[in-house]
Enzyme design. Structure first.
Site, PDB file in Angstrom:
ATOM      1  N   GLY A  68      43.370 -85.046 -63.674  1.00 55.44           N
ATOM      2  CA  GLY A  68      44.798 -84.784 -64.101  1.00 55.44           C
ATOM      3  C   GLY A  68      45.172 -83.573 -63.535  1.00 55.44           C
ATOM      4  O   GLY A  68      44.458 -82.653 -62.958  1.00 55.44           O
ATOM      5  N   VAL A 121      22.374 -69.590 -60.116  1.00 53.47           N
ATOM      6  CA  VAL A 121      22.788 -68.457 -60.044  1.00 53.47           C
ATOM      7  C   VAL A 121      24.330 -68.102 -60.844  1.00 53.47           C
ATOM      8  O   VAL A 121      24.850 -67.217 -60.444  1.00 53.47           O
ATOM      9  CB  VAL A 121      22.844 -67.788 -58.529  1.00 53.47           C
ATOM     10  CG1 VAL A 121      21.637 -67.751 -57.799  1.00 53.47           C
ATOM     11  CG2 VAL A 121      24.095 -68.785 -57.618  1.00 53.47           C
ATOM     12  N   HIS A 174       9.741 -68.334 -99.165  1.00 58.88           N
ATOM     13  CA  HIS A 174       8.550 -67.850 -98.784  1.00 58.88           C
ATOM     14  C   HIS A 174       7.668 -69.487 -98.730  1.00 58.88           C
ATOM     15  O   HIS A 174       7.690 -69.893-100.051  1.00 58.88           O
ATOM     16  CB  HIS A 174       7.945 -66.902 -99.717  1.00 58.88           C
ATOM     17  CG  HIS A 174       6.517 -66.689 -99.052  1.00 58.88           C
ATOM     18  ND1 HIS A 174       6.404 -65.805 -98.127  1.00 58.88           N
ATOM     19  CD2 HIS A 174       5.253 -67.139 -99.789  1.00 58.88           C
ATOM     20  CE1 HIS A 174       5.035 -65.774 -97.992  1.00 58.88           C
ATOM     21  NE2 HIS A 174       4.311 -66.388 -99.046  1.00 58.88           N
ATOM     22  N   GLY A 197      17.365 -67.321 -59.241  1.00 59.91           N
ATOM     23  CA  GLY A 197      18.145 -66.992 -60.672  1.00 59.91           C
ATOM     24  C   GLY A 197      17.433 -67.276 -61.832  1.00 59.91           C
ATOM     25  O   GLY A 197      17.171 -68.374 -62.429  1.00 59.91           O
ATOM     26  N   ALA A 198      16.872 -65.939 -62.407  1.00 57.29           N
ATOM     27  CA  ALA A 198      16.267 -65.850 -63.778  1.00 57.29           C
ATOM     28  C   ALA A 198      17.269 -65.971 -64.987  1.00 57.29           C
ATOM     29  O   ALA A 198      16.909 -65.123 -65.859  1.00 57.29           O
ATOM     30  CB  ALA A 198      15.257 -64.858 -63.741  1.00 57.29           C
ATOM     31  N   GLY A 199      18.186 -66.749 -64.943  1.00 49.58           N
ATOM     32  CA  GLY A 199      19.127 -66.702 -65.956  1.00 49.58           C
ATOM     33  C   GLY A 199      18.749 -67.869 -66.971  1.00 49.58           C
ATOM     34  O   GLY A 199      17.725 -68.363 -67.118  1.00 49.58           O
TER      35      GLY A 199
END
Ligand code: FAD
Ligand code: NAD
Length: 474
Positions: free
Chosen positions: A122, A277, A451, A188-190
């Site tokens: 588009g 990255v 709990h 890249g340690a993203g």
């Protein structure tokens, strides 16, 4: 004469398809144009998220977690399984089936809501007309009173490590490896590097992640990032910080990487390389030159706080505009824009968009980090609570991590909630609700939590803001 709609959406990712469905729900005659081609060569709705992002990555994360647990978690429960194997065609096939189920589901939702889908590229022309170019080159035009641009994002390519689909992979490639690579390099340690690095690491690949920045997960609260890094390293993920890739060469079916860090220049040889990255807004071929729609300095479609482009009847949502590149952020923008178009009170609050990283342990947060608050000069107080003191987490043998609650030093209003540990992808929802209602740490502290549940860590961390946690020293 081109067919006329009330709303045309360009892009059927989580921002676009949700916008289209909401617009149709509100009685607007709606079309959605999308060009994504799936693995089988056919049109696939759902964009990055459903085809090559959120859904397939979570499918592989879950499968690989089951396998990893056999050797690393079940023995502590007294359960042992010998000779466990992964059948790769079932592993990948299960993911493909899930993707097909969900992308096909969007088609059904369009039908049920009377959204008209168009397959093709588009292009917005002046006067809110959209030209659609089909895969065979055929062209047709449709027009509308309102057009919503939702063209999403694509991975950033490094000039010296170009994607080839075989050795140097983007997210789509790393979701479709048919054989566990002996050695996987990740740049890249993203979010993608950690999630997809974890998938292949759990199946036995030796994974090395090179991250350019000196800090690990600098977008996250650093107390949380520290715990996560330690746990990932225990899982044998090698993470090298301050490491800058300088070259990636394919030699004899291997990828030879050259990188530099504070200790000098190094080489690393791997079988496959995932480059993760970051992503950039995708607007190629989307806008005719005279539409008046502007891009910002990072190539994103410029919008105001109501996602309006400034051009009459033209809006933009999702990864293609400012803000976090997250599916749920895009979807909520899509809903809000559809509602604004219909004259209703749309709502989107970018300050409470939750982040989740689906590693083990999971990482989740909403609101500001301590670092951000310091930079803004906002006074704050902190409470935290470890999962090691939560009965349910210990019973699960997953007592790792903590919940950290940050509240305004004077008003006690919740400013940020940060978590690393079991099930935090679900626990973060409580924090988001509390923050959206402008709640305080005291509010969380006074709410009854079941709990034994993991949610008690949120309760105790909130109590700890006022130094009154029950199950730890304050
Ligand atoms: P997209 O999903 O990119 O969709 C845009 C669509 O528009 C595409 O189908 C594209 O083909 C189409 N299009 C573009 N231009 C045109 C045009 N001119 N004509 C017709 N069609 C066009 N986010 C999360 O929140 N949670 C997660 O767990 C998560 N995991 C992820 C994992 C991976 C590996 C990746 C890559 C991303 C992940 N994300 C996740 C991010 C998420 O996928 C994106 O934020 C989200 O898909 C953005 O939605 P969008 O609709 O803006 O764009
Ligand atoms: P990212 O921004 O999360 O991480 C990229 C990392 O690469 C950063 O740490 C950055 O410092 C580093 N980097 C940049 N250039 C480098 C270089 N030349 N060498 C080494 N390191 C370098 O980007 P991503 O992991 O590609 O993911 C893109 C986006 O997709 C995410 O930011 C997120 O918005 C979305 N996503 C979300 C999820 C989720 O919600 N669970 C999962 C996957 C992706």
């Amino acid at each position: 004469m081109s067919e006329k709609f009330d709303v045309i959406v360009i892009g059927a990712g989580p921002a676009g398809y949700v916008a289209a469905i909401r617009a149709a729900q509100l009685g607007l005659k709606t079309a959605c144009v999308d060009a994504f081609v799936g693995k089988d060569g056919k049109q696939a709705l759902g964009g990055t998220c459903l085809n090559v992002g959120c859904i397939p990555s979570k499918a592989l994360l879950d499968s690989s977690k089951q396998y990893y647990n056999l050797a690393h978690n079940l023995p502590a429960h007294g359960i042992s399984v010998e000779n466990a194997k992964v059948d790769m065609s079932t592993f990948i096939g299960r993911k493909d089936k899930i993707v097909k189920q969900f992308t096909g589901g969007i088609g059904q939702l369009f039908k049920a809501n009377k959204v008209t889908p168009f397959f093709g590229k588009g292009k917005l022309l002046k006067g809110n007309t959209v030209e659609i170019t089909g895969s065979d080159g055929s062209k047709q035009t449709i027009s509308a009173t309102n057009v919503i641009l939702a063209s999403g994002s694509v991975p950033i390519e490094l000039p010296f490590a170009k994607f080839d689909g075989k050795y140097i992979l983007d997210n789509a490639g790393a979701l479709d490896i048919n054989e566990v690579p002996k050695r996987l390099g990740v740049i890249g340690a993203g979010v993608i590097g950690l999630e997809l690095g974890s998938v292949w690491n759990r199946l036995g690949s030796q994974v090395t992640i090179l991250e350019a920045l000196p800090d690990f997960l600098s977008v996250a609260d650093q107390d949380i990032a520290k715990v996560a890094k330690k746990e990932f390293e225990k899982q044998n993920l090698t993470i090298k910080l301050g490491a800058k890739l300088t070259k990636a060469e394919i030699k004899k079916n291997e990828v030879v990487l050259s990188y530099e860090d504070k200790d000098g220049a190094h080489d690393l040889t791997v079988d496959k390389l995932l480059v993760a990255v970051g992503r950039r807004a995708y607007t190629e071929g989307l806008l005719a030159a005279d539409t008046g729609v502007q891009l910002d300095e990072r190539g994103r479609i410029k919008v105001d706080e109501h996602n309006h482009t400034g051009v009459d009847g033209v809006w933009a949502v999702g990864d293609a505009v400012r803000g976090p590149m997250l599916a749920h952020k895009g979807s909520e923008e899509g809903v809000a824009v559809a509602e604004w178009i219909a004259g209703k009170a749309g709502h989107i609050n970018l300050d409470t968009v939750p982040w989740v990283i689906y590693t083990e342990p999971e990482i989740a947060w909403a609101g500001k980090t301590e670092k951000e608050l310091k930079e803004l000069g906002i006074p704050y107080k902190v409470g935290s609570f470890p999962f090691a003191a939560i009965g349910r987490a210990v019973a699960m043998n997953e007592a790792i991590g903590q919940v950290k609650v940050i509240a305004h030093a004077e008003t006690d209003r919740l400013l940020g909630v940060h978590m690393v540990g079991p099930g935090v992808s679900e626990l973060i929802a409580e924090a988001v609700v509390a923050m959206e209602f402008k709640g305080s740490a005291e509010d969380l502290a006074r709410i009854v939590h079941a709990h034994p549940t993991l949610s008690e860590a949120v309760h105790e961390a909130a109590l700890s803001v006022d130094k009154r946690a029950i199950h730890k020293g304050n």
